[in-house]
Design a protein around this motif. Sequence first.
Motif: not given
Length: 181
Positions: A25-34, A73-80, A122-125, A156-163
């Motif tokens: 039922e969802y049109k788009k899915v965003v998953i955020i992993g920290n 999907g697409a992935a963004i791999d970054t750190a905060d 990243i939000y806009a991306t 879209v998956y946002l992977n945050i490699r914290d630190g």
Amino acid sequence: EMMMKDIANKIKEVLGRIKEKGIGEYKKVVIIGNLCAPDMVGHEGNFELTKQAVEATDRYSKEIIEAVLNAGGAAIDTADHGNAEEDTTSHTIYPVHCVFAGKGLSKKTGLRDIEQPNLSNIYATIFHLLGNLKDVPKSKSPSLLGDNFQGAFDLVYLNIRDGQGINPNPNDPKDAVRLAE
């Protein structure tokens, strides 16, 4: 490591359901992993444990991103921010990496020339990857992707490699990020 394994397995479980059944039922899915182990352990000041945390984060990030790509999907791999790249118990102000993966994303996609990109970009991306730039609030934080990217992903998956920052000193013997195997 067990905490990150549990997080990775849960995300991969959700991605498996999406691949099998679609997003429903969802049109788009965003998953955020920290994946926060490098930051949490880095604050303790134990270099060997920090290095192990970075290695585990690298391993589970790869597994999750492969599952994202397998689900279309697409992935963004970054750190905060950083702290594992230097023998410090505080956050650093060094740059962090940012990598994009997904069908149709390549060096030809192009990136915007932004003087000091940050997490607000990243939000806009994420909206850009979802093909929904019109819904990005007008701000000083544009998408990191160039205007020539016109694709759209449902996931879209946002992977945050914290630190995990980037140490400007390539010879620093206490750079757990660089020295992780």
